[in-house]
Write an enzyme that holds these catalytic residues in place. Sequence first.
Site, PDB file in Angstrom:
ATOM      1  CB  SER A   1       5.695  -4.349  -2.465  1.00 22.85           C
ATOM      2  OG  SER A   1       4.724  -4.451  -1.462  1.00 22.85           O
TER       3      SER A   1
ATOM      4  CB  ALA B   1      -1.597   2.835   3.222  1.00 20.37           C
ATOM      5  N   GLY B   2      -0.801   2.692   6.402  1.00 21.52           N
ATOM      6  CA  GLY B   2      -1.013   2.035   7.703  1.00 21.52           C
ATOM      7  C   GLY B   2      -0.371   0.665   7.845  1.00 21.52           C
ATOM      8  CE  LYS B   3       3.441   0.067   3.219  1.00 26.69           C
ATOM      9  NZ  LYS B   3       2.942   1.445   3.060  1.00 26.69           N
ATOM     10  CB  THR B   4       4.660   0.481   9.901  1.00 26.93           C
ATOM     11  OG1 THR B   4       5.361   0.591   8.668  1.00 26.93           O
ATOM     12  CG2 THR B   4       5.631   0.194  11.022  1.00 26.93           C
TER      13      THR B   4
ATOM     14  N   GLY C   1       0.845  -1.199   0.000  1.00 23.95           N
ATOM     15  CA  GLY C   1       0.000   0.000   0.000  1.00 23.95           C
ATOM     16  C   GLY C   1       0.876   1.244   0.000  1.00 23.95           C
ATOM     17  CG  LEU C   2      -0.726   4.749  -1.931  1.00 21.54           C
ATOM     18  CD1 LEU C   2      -1.851   5.791  -1.957  1.00 21.54           C
ATOM     19  CD2 LEU C   2       0.273   5.003  -3.054  1.00 21.54           C
ATOM     20  CB  SER C   3       4.401   6.332   1.803  1.00 21.62           C
ATOM     21  OG  SER C   3       4.979   6.870   2.961  1.00 21.62           O
TER      22      SER C   3
HETATM   23  P1  ADP Z   1       2.894   2.894   6.325  1.00 21.97           P
HETATM   24  O1  ADP Z   1       3.664   1.850   7.087  1.00 21.97           O
HETATM   25  O2  ADP Z   1       1.871   2.281   5.398  1.00 21.97           O
HETATM   26  O3  ADP Z   1       3.766   3.888   5.631  1.00 21.97           O
HETATM   27  P2  ADP Z   1       2.218   3.931   8.926  1.00 21.97           P
HETATM   28  O4  ADP Z   1       1.716   2.710   9.632  1.00 21.97           O
HETATM   29  O5  ADP Z   1       3.635   4.353   9.187  1.00 21.97           O
HETATM   30  O6  ADP Z   1       2.002   3.722   7.344  1.00 21.97           O
HETATM   31  O7  ADP Z   1       1.270   5.181   9.221  1.00 21.97           O
HETATM   32  C1  ADP Z   1      -0.135   5.113   9.103  1.00 21.97           C
HETATM   33  C2  ADP Z   1      -0.812   6.213   9.904  1.00 21.97           C
HETATM   34  O8  ADP Z   1      -2.213   6.116   9.687  1.00 21.97           O
HETATM   35  C3  ADP Z   1      -0.595   6.101  11.399  1.00 21.97           C
HETATM   36  O9  ADP Z   1      -0.434   7.387  11.927  1.00 21.97           O
HETATM   37  C4  ADP Z   1      -1.902   5.448  11.893  1.00 21.97           C
HETATM   38  O10 ADP Z   1      -2.221   5.768  13.216  1.00 21.97           O
HETATM   39  C5  ADP Z   1      -2.927   6.029  10.927  1.00 21.97           C
HETATM   40  N1  ADP Z   1      -4.119   5.169  10.739  1.00 21.97           N
HETATM   41  C6  ADP Z   1      -5.401   5.572  10.780  1.00 21.97           C
HETATM   42  N2  ADP Z   1      -6.269   4.553  10.591  1.00 21.97           N
HETATM   43  C7  ADP Z   1      -5.507   3.463  10.415  1.00 21.97           C
HETATM   44  C8  ADP Z   1      -5.815   2.071  10.197  1.00 21.97           C
HETATM   45  N3  ADP Z   1      -7.067   1.609  10.097  1.00 21.97           N
HETATM   46  N4  ADP Z   1      -4.777   1.213  10.084  1.00 21.97           N
HETATM   47  C9  ADP Z   1      -3.502   1.662  10.174  1.00 21.97           C
HETATM   48  N5  ADP Z   1      -3.151   2.930  10.376  1.00 21.97           N
HETATM   49  C10 ADP Z   1      -4.142   3.846  10.501  1.00 21.97           C
END
Ligand code: ADP
Length: 179
Positions: free
Chosen positions: A85, A15-18, A11-13
């Site tokens: 990815s 998006a919430g992956k980590t 997913g996009l940067s």
């Molecule tokens: P990524 O790893 O995809 O770049 P991050 O996990 O670092 O994204 O950041 C995602 C941000 O979105 C966090 O601040 C998180 O709290 C917020 N967020 C809001 N809703 C969700 C959700 N349903 N799942 C994951 N993150 C979420």
Amino acid sequence: MAQGITVWLTGLSGAGKTTICRIAADRLLRRGIRAEVLDGDELRNALSPDLGFSREDRMQHARRTAYVAKLLSRNGVVVFVALISPYREMRSHARREIEQFVEVYVKCPLTVCAKRDVKGLYRKAARGKIRQFTGISDPYEEPDHPDLVLETDRESPQESAEKLLQYLKASGRLPPEPS
Ligand code: ADP
């Protein structure tokens, strides 16, 4: 030894992956199930300091990540991979390489990711300070047939992580909890 699995989050940067990976892995660890998070940014520092963000470099980084995930998951670990990815080719490579594999699309509109701007990268990219930034100046190819889609603009991180664990459990993919 119980079979592990690789759960690959794309997913996009922002998006919430980590975030989802960490919550899900914590829950499993608390239940005595071995789990590990392979975070794309951390792995880049550890494994791929030589690589940039060209298509070939991203492919190479994804191949390295898939290799580590494969070793861990075939040894009983539930591996959560948090990696943008962006290319289908990367994800199909990982699926081919890893015996037990699940692809999860962490779906969130670009506008929401850019508004969250967790790492300040969207602001920089908008000012042209980052070249080849996924979603802005580099493509993100949406998964065609992900095993699971999590829509993070509509649910909390806890809900997304819970959905993921429910899916893994319901499809019989989690190793048994130790008694
Ligand atoms: P990524 O790893 O995809 O770049 P991050 O996990 O670092 O994204 O950041 C995602 C941000 O979105 C966090 O601040 C998180 O709290 C917020 N967020 C809001 N809703 C969700 C959700 N349903 N799942 C994951 N993150 C979420």
